[in-house]
Design an enzyme around this catalytic site. Structure first.
Site, PDB file in Angstrom:
ATOM      1  N   GLY A 147      26.592   9.450  13.443  1.00  0.00           N
ATOM      2  CA  GLY A 147      25.144   9.985  13.188  1.00  0.00           C
ATOM      3  C   GLY A 147      25.157   9.839  11.609  1.00  0.00           C
ATOM      4  N   HIS A 189      23.751  18.336  14.351  1.00  0.00           N
ATOM      5  CA  HIS A 189      24.202  18.365  13.260  1.00  0.00           C
ATOM      6  C   HIS A 189      23.274  17.502  12.267  1.00  0.00           C
ATOM      7  CE1 HIS A 189      28.169  17.239  10.964  1.00  0.00           C
ATOM      8  NE2 HIS A 189      27.248  16.330  10.549  1.00  0.00           N
ATOM      9  N   GLU A 190      22.686  16.370  12.618  1.00  0.00           N
ATOM     10  CA  GLU A 190      22.005  15.612  12.010  1.00  0.00           C
ATOM     11  C   GLU A 190      20.453  16.383  11.332  1.00  0.00           C
ATOM     12  OE1 GLU A 190      23.130  13.273  10.649  1.00  0.00           O
ATOM     13  OE2 GLU A 190      24.818  13.227  12.282  1.00  0.00           O
ATOM     14  N   HIS A 230      21.432  18.632   8.691  1.00  0.00           N
ATOM     15  CA  HIS A 230      21.358  17.887   7.390  1.00  0.00           C
ATOM     16  C   HIS A 230      19.927  17.535   6.695  1.00  0.00           C
ATOM     17  CE1 HIS A 230      25.498  16.397   6.679  1.00  0.00           C
ATOM     18  NE2 HIS A 230      25.695  15.752   7.918  1.00  0.00           N
ATOM     19  N   CYS A 257      32.184  15.484   9.368  1.00  0.00           N
ATOM     20  CA  CYS A 257      30.865  14.962   8.791  1.00  0.00           C
ATOM     21  C   CYS A 257      31.530  14.005   7.700  1.00  0.00           C
ATOM     22  CB  CYS A 257      30.408  16.251   8.079  1.00  0.00           C
ATOM     23  SG  CYS A 257      28.613  15.675   7.107  1.00  0.00           S
ATOM     24  N   LEU A 258      30.739  12.767   7.526  1.00  0.00           N
ATOM     25  CA  LEU A 258      30.896  11.692   6.486  1.00  0.00           C
ATOM     26  C   LEU A 258      30.657  12.376   4.990  1.00  0.00           C
ATOM     27  CD1 LEU A 258      29.241   8.744   8.186  1.00  0.00           C
ATOM     28  CD2 LEU A 258      31.629   9.101   8.084  1.00  0.00           C
ATOM     29  N   GLN A 267      22.026  12.276   3.525  1.00  0.00           N
ATOM     30  CA  GLN A 267      23.557  11.601   3.166  1.00  0.00           C
ATOM     31  C   GLN A 267      23.673  10.403   2.483  1.00  0.00           C
ATOM     32  OE1 GLN A 267      24.766  12.195   7.386  1.00  0.00           O
ATOM     33  NE2 GLN A 267      26.610  12.811   6.513  1.00  0.00           N
TER      34      GLN A 267
END
Ligand SMILES: [Zn+2]
Length: 176
Positions: free
Chosen positions: A49, A144-145, A148, A102-103, A54
């Site tokens: 995702g 999670h997204e 963000h 997480c990226l 991000q």
């Protein structure tokens, strides 16, 4: 097409709630190109995702997909989905604890409690209404997204920081 640079923890853009996307913005070539770039970047970085903040764009856009992912080898498949202005309208009371990475927080994993199931409403990339019912891993990725886009990261949801682990040690001690 190009790979977009990912903001890492500490960059203020990750901590600001993202703005809703207007119908005009969504129809613009700039935003459509951005969505293509997000999909490419998510795939290139082996993410499941990616949220627009991000990649330094404070707009309510997220992409999710999971297909035989080397970062999450045991994850079930999720078809490519573009979420515009997503809202989580229904959450199960029961929470499930599982691992997240997480990226924007490279090389770490932590155990995060999340609602087991949810309903997500928003728009697709053409501006059509979208309603997704999800449970398990897919519900986790959506939460999670959406976090963000609200300026939160998974660390904010963790209840036991003794589970926070470097990926190298995750493989050795935790992922058995
Ligand atoms: Zn993330």
């Amino acid at each position: 097409m190009w790979i977009l640079q990912i903001a890492r923890l500490g960059h203020p853009v990750l901590r600001h709630p993202a703005a809703p996307v207007t119908a005009d913005e969504l129809a613009s070539p700039e935003i459509q190109k951005l969505i293509d770039g997000m999909i490419l970047t998510m795939r290139e970085c082996a993410g499941v995702g990616l949220a627009a903040n991000q990649i330094h764009v404070s707009k309510q856009i997220a992409v999710i997909e999971s297909k035989k992912n080397p970062r999450y080898p045991d994850a079930p498949d999720i078809p490519l989905t573009v979420l515009i202005n997503p809202r989580l309208t229904s959450l199960s009371v029961k929470k499930e604890v599982s691992w997240e990475g997480c990226l924007s927080i490279p090389d770490l994993r932590g155990a995060v409690p999340r609602a087991e199931s949810l309903v997500c409403e928003g728009l697709d990339r053409q501006g059509r209404p979208l309603l997704i019912e999800a449970k398990g891993f897919k519900a986790r990725v959506i939460q999670h997204e959406c976090d963000h886009l609200a300026g939160k990261v998974y660390l904010d949801r963790m209840e036991d920081f003794s589970t926070l682990t470097h990926l190298a040690e995750f493989g050795r001690f935790w992922n058995k």
